[in-house]
Scaffold this active site. Structure first.
Site, PDB file in Angstrom:
ATOM      1  N   LYS A 111       2.324  -0.706  -0.969  1.00  0.00           N
ATOM      2  CA  LYS A 111       3.391  -0.509  -1.957  1.00  0.00           C
ATOM      3  C   LYS A 111       4.738  -0.962  -1.390  1.00  0.00           C
ATOM      4  O   LYS A 111       5.570  -1.521  -2.091  1.00  0.00           O
ATOM      5  CB  LYS A 111       3.464   0.959  -2.373  1.00  0.00           C
ATOM      6  CG  LYS A 111       2.201   1.439  -3.069  1.00  0.00           C
ATOM      7  CD  LYS A 111       2.466   1.827  -4.493  1.00  0.00           C
ATOM      8  CE  LYS A 111       1.197   1.766  -5.333  1.00  0.00           C
ATOM      9  NZ  LYS A 111       0.579   3.060  -5.563  1.00  0.00           N
ATOM     10  N   LYS A 194     -13.160  -5.768 -10.099  1.00  0.00           N
ATOM     11  CA  LYS A 194     -12.743  -4.447 -10.538  1.00  0.00           C
ATOM     12  C   LYS A 194     -11.738  -4.522 -11.679  1.00  0.00           C
ATOM     13  O   LYS A 194     -10.790  -5.303 -11.632  1.00  0.00           O
ATOM     14  CB  LYS A 194     -12.121  -3.713  -9.349  1.00  0.00           C
ATOM     15  CG  LYS A 194     -11.947  -2.245  -9.607  1.00  0.00           C
ATOM     16  CD  LYS A 194     -11.417  -1.512  -8.392  1.00  0.00           C
ATOM     17  CE  LYS A 194     -11.109  -0.084  -8.782  1.00  0.00           C
ATOM     18  NZ  LYS A 194     -10.116   0.546  -7.965  1.00  0.00           N
ATOM     19  N   LYS A 197      -5.345  -1.891 -13.990  1.00  0.00           N
ATOM     20  CA  LYS A 197      -4.233  -2.126 -14.909  1.00  0.00           C
ATOM     21  C   LYS A 197      -3.371  -3.288 -14.469  1.00  0.00           C
ATOM     22  O   LYS A 197      -2.868  -4.041 -15.267  1.00  0.00           O
ATOM     23  CB  LYS A 197      -3.243  -0.970 -14.984  1.00  0.00           C
ATOM     24  CG  LYS A 197      -3.707   0.396 -14.909  1.00  0.00           C
ATOM     25  CD  LYS A 197      -2.556   1.345 -15.152  1.00  0.00           C
ATOM     26  CE  LYS A 197      -2.862   2.661 -14.509  1.00  0.00           C
ATOM     27  NZ  LYS A 197      -3.371   3.669 -15.317  1.00  0.00           N
TER      28      LYS A 197
END
Ligand code: TRP
Length: 331
Positions: A111, A194, A197
């Site tokens: 992140k 996979k 989103k």
């Protein structure tokens, strides 16, 4: 009954990856475990959502969870920030969390790399907050995907460390709940392994029939098998994996045979797949639309969840405060 805790960040609509990966299992688990399912709205603050969006997204998850089969009478369905004791607990637990170990967390590093301008302290201590969600309810089990395994290990580490520092046997270490053969990884329609989103390759529980048909028809394929009984490339295997989730046995067999004798027509397969996905999604979508409109009902669910979740949370934090050496508060 053993306790299960799981949270989801309110960052958008749920897709079939969420549904087949976890949600469908949660629906089964609520009968056999004391389940605490919550919307992790504190966690979502690391990305600075607009205040208006925060509520909208929390409600989205609540209504989509309920529409998919979670029953607020059977499980405790709540909003993380409705249990503000979590925040006090998190502050206390931060005192025993070390910067070095937090900086080594894989999710944190990823992140931080993706958003170099927003590496805030909340992001660094994400794992501590998650540990608090779990420990505050004294969870026995946490259903975790691969990406959350390290966070669960840190939860165990913080439980152990707390016990060690204060010389108590207070927290026990929660275990990963394994779905076993029910663990399903839903592939993406773009040929990736996979559905997620962020990759824009998903079918959502709120998608219209038309959206679903369009997305499935666009799924990546190849030029077809040239030799009988050959191994399937990943993109084709993905279509079959999908069929295994939503289609009848006879349908799957039909296309397996067509693959094996090289007569397969991907157009036909996708058409069938789209209709079978619609059979799963359409009833859920209709329930979502009904529930979303009923704000009174959603308020009631959130209140009921908060009341239930609050009971053990308050008790844990009171006991933890005392173990830290604070005296009980009297107002
Ligand atoms: N970190 C989890 C995720 O991103 C969400 C989460 C927050 C969670 N607190 C939790 C999951 C406690 C399980 C238990 O998916």
């Amino acid at each position: 009954m053993q306790t299960v805790v799981s949270g989801i960040r309110p960052t958008g609509d749920l897709h079939l990856g969420n549904y087949f990966g976890a949600l469908r299992n949660f629906v089964k688990m609520q009968n056999d475990y004391n389940c605490y399912f919550f919307v992790a709205d504190y966690h979502s603050l690391t990305t600075h959502p607009h205040p208006d969006h925060l509520q909208v997204n929390v409600r989205k998850i609540l209504s989509q969870y309920i529409a998919a089969g979670l029953d607020p009478e059977k499980c405790t369905l709540y909003i993380q920030s409705d249990i503000p004791e979590t925040a006090e607990f998190y502050m206390l637990m931060n005192m025993n969390a070390y910067i070095g170990e937090l900086e080594r967390v894989v999710v944190f590093k990823e992140k931080a790399r993706q958003n170099p301008d927003n590496i805030n302290a909340g992001l660094l201590t994400y794992a501590v907050l998650m540990a608090c969600d779990i420990l505050i309810q004294k969870a026995d089990y946490v259903p975790v995907g691969k990406d959350q395994e390290q966070h669960l290990e840190m939860t165990c580490k913080y439980a152990r460390r707390f016990n060690n520092i204060y010389g108590v046997e207070y927290f026990k270490e929660p275990k990963a709940f394994s779905f076993g053969k029910d663990l399903i990884k839903v592939p993406g329609l773009d040929g990736s392994g996979k559905m997620g989103k962020s990759d824009n390759n998903g079918i959502y529980l709120i998608d219209s029939d038309k959206d679903i048909r369009k997305k499935v028809m666009k799924a990546v394929t190849d030029s077809g098998p040239t030799e009988p009984n050959s191994e399937k490339p990943q993109v084709i295997q993905n279509l079959f994996t999908f069929m295994n989730l939503v289609s009848e046995k006879s349908t799957i067999e039909h296309f397996e045979n067509a693959w094996n004798d090289c007569s397969i027509r991907y157009g036909d397969m996708k058409k069938q797949l789209a209709e079978d996905i619609i059979k799963t999604v359409a009833p859920i979508r209709e329930r979502i639309q009904e529930i979303e409109k009923d704000t009174d009902y959603l308020d009631k669910v959130a209140k009921m969840g908060a009341e239930k979740a609050h009971i053990r949370a308050t008790q844990t934090v009171q006991e933890v405060r005392q173990i830290f050496g604070f005296r009980p508060v009297h107002y």
